[in-house]
Design an enzyme around this catalytic site. Structure first.
Site, PDB file in Angstrom:
ATOM      1  N   ASP A 104       0.793  -1.233   0.000  1.00 57.49           N
ATOM      2  CA  ASP A 104       0.000   0.000   0.000  1.00 57.49           C
ATOM      3  C   ASP A 104       0.824   1.282   0.000  1.00 57.49           C
ATOM      4  O   ASP A 104       0.274   2.377  -0.112  1.00 57.49           O
ATOM      5  CB  ASP A 104      -0.960   0.000   1.200  1.00 57.49           C
ATOM      6  N   HIS A 119       6.592  -7.493  -1.686  1.00 58.26           N
ATOM      7  CA  HIS A 119       5.537  -7.815  -2.661  1.00 58.26           C
ATOM      8  C   HIS A 119       5.234  -6.659  -3.614  1.00 58.26           C
ATOM      9  O   HIS A 119       4.203  -6.659  -4.280  1.00 58.26           O
ATOM     10  CB  HIS A 119       4.257  -8.252  -1.932  1.00 58.26           C
ATOM     11  N   CYS A 151      -1.512   1.156 -22.458  1.00 61.47           N
ATOM     12  CA  CYS A 151      -0.326   2.002 -22.460  1.00 61.47           C
ATOM     13  C   CYS A 151      -0.493   3.115 -23.496  1.00 61.47           C
ATOM     14  O   CYS A 151      -0.861   2.841 -24.653  1.00 61.47           O
ATOM     15  CB  CYS A 151       0.899   1.144 -22.795  1.00 61.47           C
ATOM     16  N   CYS A 154       2.189   2.356 -26.473  1.00 67.72           N
ATOM     17  CA  CYS A 154       2.138   1.203 -27.392  1.00 67.72           C
ATOM     18  C   CYS A 154       0.839   0.412 -27.315  1.00 67.72           C
ATOM     19  O   CYS A 154       0.728  -0.649 -27.940  1.00 67.72           O
ATOM     20  CB  CYS A 154       3.345   0.285 -27.141  1.00 67.72           C
ATOM     21  N   GLY A 191       1.963  -7.308  13.021  1.00 64.95           N
ATOM     22  CA  GLY A 191       0.750  -7.390  12.198  1.00 64.95           C
ATOM     23  C   GLY A 191       0.838  -8.365  11.044  1.00 64.95           C
ATOM     24  O   GLY A 191       0.265  -8.124   9.990  1.00 64.95           O
ATOM     25  N   SER A 193       0.443 -12.604  10.063  1.00 63.05           N
ATOM     26  CA  SER A 193       0.071 -13.942  10.550  1.00 63.05           C
ATOM     27  C   SER A 193       1.257 -14.912  10.436  1.00 63.05           C
ATOM     28  O   SER A 193       1.200 -16.024  10.948  1.00 63.05           O
ATOM     29  CB  SER A 193      -1.129 -14.472   9.766  1.00 63.05           C
ATOM     30  N   ASP A 219      -3.633 -11.804  16.917  1.00 65.15           N
ATOM     31  CA  ASP A 219      -3.880 -13.252  16.994  1.00 65.15           C
ATOM     32  C   ASP A 219      -2.568 -14.014  17.149  1.00 65.15           C
ATOM     33  O   ASP A 219      -1.509 -13.514  16.765  1.00 65.15           O
ATOM     34  CB  ASP A 219      -4.595 -13.727  15.714  1.00 65.15           C
TER      35      ASP A 219
HETATM   36  P1  NAD Z   1      -2.603 -11.507   7.199  1.00 63.31           P
HETATM   37  O1  NAD Z   1      -3.873 -10.857   6.770  1.00 63.31           O
HETATM   38  O2  NAD Z   1      -2.356 -12.916   6.889  1.00 63.31           O
HETATM   39  O3  NAD Z   1      -2.445 -11.333   8.770  1.00 63.31           O
HETATM   40  C1  NAD Z   1      -2.651 -10.093   9.373  1.00 63.31           C
HETATM   41  C2  NAD Z   1      -2.471 -10.305  10.875  1.00 63.31           C
HETATM   42  O4  NAD Z   1      -2.596  -9.023  11.483  1.00 63.31           O
HETATM   43  C3  NAD Z   1      -3.542 -11.209  11.498  1.00 63.31           C
HETATM   44  O5  NAD Z   1      -2.897 -12.305  12.128  1.00 63.31           O
HETATM   45  C4  NAD Z   1      -4.240 -10.303  12.537  1.00 63.31           C
HETATM   46  O6  NAD Z   1      -4.395 -10.946  13.771  1.00 63.31           O
HETATM   47  C5  NAD Z   1      -3.263  -9.171  12.706  1.00 63.31           C
HETATM   48  N1  NAD Z   1      -3.832  -7.858  12.985  1.00 63.31           N
HETATM   49  C6  NAD Z   1      -4.902  -7.252  12.398  1.00 63.31           C
HETATM   50  N2  NAD Z   1      -5.049  -6.007  12.864  1.00 63.31           N
HETATM   51  C7  NAD Z   1      -4.047  -5.809  13.769  1.00 63.31           C
HETATM   52  C8  NAD Z   1      -3.654  -4.713  14.591  1.00 63.31           C
HETATM   53  N3  NAD Z   1      -4.305  -3.553  14.567  1.00 63.31           N
HETATM   54  N4  NAD Z   1      -2.576  -4.887  15.405  1.00 63.31           N
HETATM   55  C9  NAD Z   1      -1.899  -6.085  15.448  1.00 63.31           C
HETATM   56  N5  NAD Z   1      -2.233  -7.135  14.679  1.00 63.31           N
HETATM   57  C10 NAD Z   1      -3.281  -7.003  13.845  1.00 63.31           C
HETATM   58  O7  NAD Z   1      -1.466 -10.557   6.657  1.00 63.31           O
HETATM   59  P2  NAD Z   1      -0.028 -10.868   6.131  1.00 63.31           P
HETATM   60  O8  NAD Z   1       0.639 -11.840   7.044  1.00 63.31           O
HETATM   61  O9  NAD Z   1       0.599  -9.568   5.882  1.00 63.31           O
HETATM   62  O10 NAD Z   1      -0.266 -11.583   4.714  1.00 63.31           O
HETATM   63  C11 NAD Z   1      -1.209 -11.070   3.834  1.00 63.31           C
HETATM   64  C12 NAD Z   1      -0.784 -11.085   2.396  1.00 63.31           C
HETATM   65  O11 NAD Z   1      -1.681 -10.225   1.702  1.00 63.31           O
HETATM   66  C13 NAD Z   1       0.573 -10.525   2.130  1.00 63.31           C
HETATM   67  O12 NAD Z   1       1.100 -11.235   1.083  1.00 63.31           O
HETATM   68  C14 NAD Z   1       0.322  -9.055   1.708  1.00 63.31           C
HETATM   69  O13 NAD Z   1       1.158  -8.680   0.633  1.00 63.31           O
HETATM   70  C15 NAD Z   1      -1.092  -9.035   1.217  1.00 63.31           C
HETATM   71  N6  NAD Z   1      -1.930  -7.913   1.760  1.00 63.31           N
HETATM   72  C16 NAD Z   1      -1.437  -6.636   1.815  1.00 63.31           C
HETATM   73  C17 NAD Z   1      -2.202  -5.597   2.333  1.00 63.31           C
HETATM   74  C18 NAD Z   1      -1.637  -4.200   2.380  1.00 63.31           C
HETATM   75  O14 NAD Z   1      -0.805  -3.835   1.559  1.00 63.31           O
HETATM   76  N7  NAD Z   1      -2.055  -3.362   3.341  1.00 63.31           N
HETATM   77  C19 NAD Z   1      -3.479  -5.858   2.806  1.00 63.31           C
HETATM   78  C20 NAD Z   1      -3.977  -7.167   2.711  1.00 63.31           C
HETATM   79  C21 NAD Z   1      -3.183  -8.195   2.190  1.00 63.31           C
HETATM   80 ZN    ZN Z   2       3.805   0.346 -23.668  1.00 60.98          ZN
END
Ligand code: NAD
Ligand code: ZN
Length: 248
Positions: A104, A119, A151, A154, A191, A193, A219
């Site tokens: 993000d 990512h 694009c 192209c 934050g 999993s 969690d």
């Molecule tokens: P996940 O969704 O698997 O796990 C998120 C964890 O955060 C959960 O275990 C939850 O308990 C915890 N959580 C939620 N809110 C919280 C808070 N306020 N404080 C503390 N913990 C909190 O996320 P992940 O392990 O990052 O994997 C998700 C995949 O999805 C990644 O590959 C990522 O690139 C992508 N993703 C990115 C975004 C983003 O860019 N913001 C959002 C969603 C998914």
């Molecule tokens: Zn192009």
């Protein structure tokens, strides 16, 4: 509270902290985590919008998801206390880098400098053929004319600069992450999993290199049993207290 104080002591003792962040860090900025249950996000299947084979098979699926869900959410999202506190730790000379799974761009917006986006970044785009790059505002304009966007040089397909399921991580970013882990004295996973790779193995690499391992997550995670400290409290609450307790 005792746990946060303990982490605060470790932060004060450390010079080369690596913070690893997952979707939980951006949850309080209004971006749903992977397992979030926001209705609009549920309309779209991550197995499709995040999969590279599906992207080439039917690019309009991704681009409809982007236009209807992701783009409006990203435009509203602002860095929260956790992003800002992590940037503050860096400006105080405590942090080696922030390694993130998030796409993000909120760490950059909060002022972090040394960011390793494993990512990629969903606010940047490029043409799959001529590689011309586009920002999100430019892509949103192109989307008004055509979906999927084309694009302007192209007419080929435009893709986000993210790592889809089915694609490899950028080896340069991975090796920079491994270098930082070899020098880090405290690894804070926040934050995430910690179930997908490389999230599941980076904490182990740091710990095997002698770093302390702290996990902040609401969690439980599969790595809790090997961590030196586990805090099941929101990341923003923990980081705010940590930064307030930094001794200059
Ligand atoms: P996940 O969704 O698997 O796990 C998120 C964890 O955060 C959960 O275990 C939850 O308990 C915890 N959580 C939620 N809110 C919280 C808070 N306020 N404080 C503390 N913990 C909190 O996320 P992940 O392990 O990052 O994997 C998700 C995949 O999805 C990644 O590959 C990522 O690139 C992508 N993703 C990115 C975004 C983003 O860019 N913001 C959002 C969603 C998914
Ligand atoms: Zn192009």
């Amino acid at each position: 509270m005792e746990l946060i104080e303990k982490l605060g002591d470790w932060v004060n003792e450390s010079k080369n902290i690596v913070v690893f962040t997952g979707a939980g860090v951006s949850a309080e900025s209004g971006i749903p985590t992977y397992r979030g249950n926001d209705g609009l996000w549920e309309k779209y299947d991550p197995e499709k919008y995040a999969n590279i084979n599906y992207f080439y098979q039917d690019p309009s699926y991704y681009w409809n998801f982007f236009k209807e869900v992701r783009s409006p959410v990203l435009q509203k999202a602002k860095p929260n206390i956790a992003h800002k506190s992590i940037a503050k730790l860096e400006s105080l000379g405590k942090l080696k880098s922030v390694i993130t799974q998030n796409i993000d761009g909120l760490h950059k917006e909060a002022g972090s400098k040394n960011i390793l986006e494993l990512h990629g970044n969903t606010r940047m785009f490029s043409c799959i053929k001529c590689k011309t790059e586009y920002r999100m505002d430019q892509v949103n304009k192109l989307l008004e004319k055509h979906l999927p966007p084309e694009c302007s040089k192209c007419n080929s397909l435009i893709r986000p600069q993210v790592v889809f399921f089915g694609e490899n991580l950028n080896p340069i970013i991975l090796s920079r992450a491994e270098k930082d882990l070899s020098q880090c004295d405290l690894f804070i996973a926040a934050g995430s999993s910690l179930v997908v790779q490389p999230a599941a193995s980076l904490p182990l690499i740091a710990k095997n290199n002698g770093a302390r391992l702290a996990i902040i997550n609401i969690d439980p995670t599969p790595l809790d049993s090997i961590a030196d400290l586990v805090i099941n409290i929101s990341v923003s609450e923990v980081f705010l207290k940590i930064v307030q307790g930094i001794k200059s």
